[in-house]
Scaffold this active site. Structure first.
Site, PDB file in Angstrom:
ATOM      1  N   GLN A 220       0.752  -1.326   0.153  1.00 35.69           N
ATOM      2  CA  GLN A 220       0.047   0.061   0.061  1.00 35.69           C
ATOM      3  C   GLN A 220       0.842   1.364   0.210  1.00 35.69           C
ATOM      4  O   GLN A 220       0.277   2.402  -0.066  1.00 35.69           O
ATOM      5  CB  GLN A 220      -0.880  -0.023   1.348  1.00 35.69           C
ATOM      6  CG  GLN A 220      -1.971  -1.132   1.384  1.00 35.69           C
ATOM      7  CD  GLN A 220      -2.427  -1.072   2.810  1.00 35.69           C
ATOM      8  OE1 GLN A 220      -3.386  -0.734   3.128  1.00 35.69           O
ATOM      9  NE2 GLN A 220      -1.636  -1.947   3.590  1.00 35.69           N
TER      10      GLN A 220
ATOM     11  N   VAL B 225       3.512   3.953  -0.993  1.00 38.30           N
ATOM     12  CA  VAL B 225       4.026   4.687  -2.478  1.00 38.30           C
ATOM     13  C   VAL B 225       5.274   5.411  -2.536  1.00 38.30           C
ATOM     14  O   VAL B 225       5.662   6.054  -3.320  1.00 38.30           O
ATOM     15  CB  VAL B 225       2.869   6.076  -2.499  1.00 38.30           C
ATOM     16  CG1 VAL B 225       1.360   5.598  -2.767  1.00 38.30           C
ATOM     17  CG2 VAL B 225       2.705   6.854  -1.200  1.00 38.30           C
TER      18      VAL B 225
ATOM     19  N   HIS C 243      -1.681   1.289  -4.369  1.00 35.49           N
ATOM     20  CA  HIS C 243      -2.231   2.896  -3.979  1.00 35.49           C
ATOM     21  C   HIS C 243      -1.052   3.829  -5.026  1.00 35.49           C
ATOM     22  O   HIS C 243      -1.064   4.939  -4.724  1.00 35.49           O
ATOM     23  CB  HIS C 243      -2.040   3.289  -2.692  1.00 35.49           C
ATOM     24  CG  HIS C 243      -2.822   2.474  -1.799  1.00 35.49           C
ATOM     25  ND1 HIS C 243      -2.810   2.640  -0.360  1.00 35.49           N
ATOM     26  CD2 HIS C 243      -4.075   1.656  -2.172  1.00 35.49           C
ATOM     27  CE1 HIS C 243      -4.089   1.879   0.090  1.00 35.49           C
ATOM     28  NE2 HIS C 243      -4.627   1.368  -0.989  1.00 35.49           N
TER      29      HIS C 243
ATOM     30  N   SER D 155      -2.228  -1.145   9.538  1.00 40.87           N
ATOM     31  CA  SER D 155      -3.449  -1.574  10.152  1.00 40.87           C
ATOM     32  C   SER D 155      -4.649  -2.173   9.953  1.00 40.87           C
ATOM     33  O   SER D 155      -5.482  -2.545  10.523  1.00 40.87           O
ATOM     34  CB  SER D 155      -3.723  -0.130  10.520  1.00 40.87           C
ATOM     35  OG  SER D 155      -4.402   0.614   9.437  1.00 40.87           O
TER      36      SER D 155
HETATM   37  N1  APR Z   1       6.927  -2.733  13.370  1.00 42.87           N
HETATM   38  C1  APR Z   1       5.817  -3.170  13.590  1.00 42.87           C
HETATM   39  N2  APR Z   1       4.554  -2.298  13.311  1.00 42.87           N
HETATM   40  C2  APR Z   1       4.649  -1.065  13.016  1.00 42.87           C
HETATM   41  C3  APR Z   1       5.965  -0.239  12.918  1.00 42.87           C
HETATM   42  C4  APR Z   1       7.067  -1.047  12.909  1.00 42.87           C
HETATM   43  N3  APR Z   1       8.190  -0.597  12.772  1.00 42.87           N
HETATM   44  N4  APR Z   1       5.655   0.811  12.560  1.00 42.87           N
HETATM   45  C5  APR Z   1       4.269   1.026  12.445  1.00 42.87           C
HETATM   46  N5  APR Z   1       3.729  -0.139  12.733  1.00 42.87           N
HETATM   47  C6  APR Z   1       2.102  -0.323  12.676  1.00 42.87           C
HETATM   48  C7  APR Z   1       1.261   0.590  13.493  1.00 42.87           C
HETATM   49  O1  APR Z   1       1.145   0.018  14.762  1.00 42.87           O
HETATM   50  C8  APR Z   1       0.092   0.504  12.565  1.00 42.87           C
HETATM   51  O2  APR Z   1      -0.902  -0.293  13.011  1.00 42.87           O
HETATM   52  O3  APR Z   1       1.838  -0.427  11.252  1.00 42.87           O
HETATM   53  C9  APR Z   1       0.772   0.123  11.151  1.00 42.87           C
HETATM   54  C10 APR Z   1       0.425   1.309  10.163  1.00 42.87           C
HETATM   55  O4  APR Z   1      -1.042   1.429   9.922  1.00 42.87           O
HETATM   56  P1  APR Z   1      -1.447   2.528   8.774  1.00 42.87           P
HETATM   57  O5  APR Z   1      -0.706   3.692   9.497  1.00 42.87           O
HETATM   58  O6  APR Z   1      -2.931   2.732   9.025  1.00 42.87           O
HETATM   59  O7  APR Z   1      -1.007   2.317   7.529  1.00 42.87           O
HETATM   60  P2  APR Z   1      -1.538   1.648   6.401  1.00 42.87           P
HETATM   61  O8  APR Z   1      -2.366   0.327   6.806  1.00 42.87           O
HETATM   62  O9  APR Z   1      -0.319   1.062   5.466  1.00 42.87           O
HETATM   63  O10 APR Z   1      -2.512   2.480   5.670  1.00 42.87           O
HETATM   64  C11 APR Z   1      -3.303   2.131   4.703  1.00 42.87           C
HETATM   65  O11 APR Z   1      -4.100   4.316   4.341  1.00 42.87           O
HETATM   66  O12 APR Z   1      -4.237   6.611   4.023  1.00 42.87           O
HETATM   67  C12 APR Z   1      -3.839   5.418   3.686  1.00 42.87           C
HETATM   68  O13 APR Z   1      -3.457   5.434   1.450  1.00 42.87           O
HETATM   69  C13 APR Z   1      -2.729   5.236   2.711  1.00 42.87           C
HETATM   70  O14 APR Z   1      -1.708   3.268   2.224  1.00 42.87           O
HETATM   71  C14 APR Z   1      -2.407   3.686   3.170  1.00 42.87           C
HETATM   72  C15 APR Z   1      -3.448   3.284   3.749  1.00 42.87           C
END
Ligand code: APR
Ligand code: ZN
Length: 239
Positions: free
Chosen positions: A98, A100, A116, A185
């Site tokens: 996901q 970019v 994405h 997430s």
């Molecule tokens: N190790 C383990 N887990 C981690 C770490 C790490 N170093 N850093 C962050 N996390 C976890 C966080 O706890 C969180 O649950 O990664 C997760 C990231 O989740 P999001 O911020 O929601 O990112 P993502 O799932 O990629 O979001 C999806 O939302 O707005 C959009 O387009 C955007 O592609 C993105 C999409």
């Protein structure tokens, strides 16, 4: 962890699925981690959408100039490079992401499905012609051909995912006997369907994520006490 190592070694078609958590150890903020205050300046929910592109182009562009600046400051970390090596060694077959930021490509992965889109490309929202990234960075935001608005090649809220990429990701997921989620997430649809599709086709599911996800219930293994980088380094040492 030994069971996970066995699983990676014995699987014949492993697909990795990454989210923003994959790149936090490079320095890039994710979207939804708690208590991080990373988006104090901008609210992505308000700006990363088609409405903002069409009606608040200045704020939209300011936000993406900022994000581009962030991405340019950072680079892939050891975990990205381990995944690059694993693909060459045949340990994984591809990455559905996901993200970019383009870090998986930079780290040597070839079969990368960017659901994405990518920040590597810019195009005109009117005539769809590709535009030079450098020009965007230098502050040119109108198309040189038709004066339309230049935008990053990423998928905004309210837009469809690229059909060809989505289709390929579905096929790859269906083939997987092991599906590993790293740092998502799993709350944004339709990308978050992929772990379920994998399970429905009989794959084992591993979720490596610091926080609880709505798909944890379906996972065969959950890793929360290690960062993604730590997890990948430890796996790599033992494979
Ligand atoms: N190790 C383990 N887990 C981690 C770490 C790490 N170093 N850093 C962050 N996390 C976890 C966080 O706890 C969180 O649950 O990664 C997760 C990231 O989740 P999001 O911020 O929601 O990112 P993502 O799932 O990629 O979001 C999806 O939302 O707005 C959009 O387009 C955007 O592609 C993105 C999409
Ligand atoms: Zn144009």
């Amino acid at each position: 962890m030994e069971k996970i190592i066995d699983l990676i070694q014995s699987s014949s078609y492993t697909i990795v699925f990454t989210g923003a958590g994959m790149s936090t150890e490079s320095g890039l903020p994710d979207f939804r981690s708690k208590d991080r205050g990373l988006w104090e300046k901008f609210n992505p929910d308000e700006l990363a959408n088609v409405h903002a592109l069409e009606h608040s182009f200045e704020e939209f562009t300011e936000f993406y100039q900022f994000r581009l600046g962030e991405i340019n400051k950072y680079k892939p970390h050891e975990g990205h490079y381990i995944l690059g090596r694993w693909e060459k060694q045949g340990l994984i077959k591809g990455i559905i992401t996901q993200n970019v930021d383009g870090f998986h490509h930079d780290a040597g992965n070839e079969n990368v499905m960017e659901l994405h889109g990518t920040f590597r490309k810019f195009y005109c929202n009117r005539c769809k012609r590709e535009q030079k990234r450098e020009r965007y960075i230098n502050g040119e935001h109108q198309c040189s051909f038709c004066d339309g608005s230049i935008r990053p090649g990423i998928v905004l809220f309210g837009e469809m995912l690229p059909e060809d990429v989505f289709y390929k990701a579905e096929i790859e997921t269906g083939k997987a006997d092991l599906f590993i989620v790293l740092g998502s997430s799993l709350t944004v649809s339709p990308a978050n369907m992929f772990p379920m599709i994998a399970k429905e086709h009989g794959a084992k599911l591993i979720i490596v994520n610091r926080e609880v996800t709505p798909m944890d219930y379906y996972a065969d293994f959950i890793v929360r006490d290690k960062s993604i980088r730590e997890f990948l380094v430890e796996m790599d040492l033992n494979l």
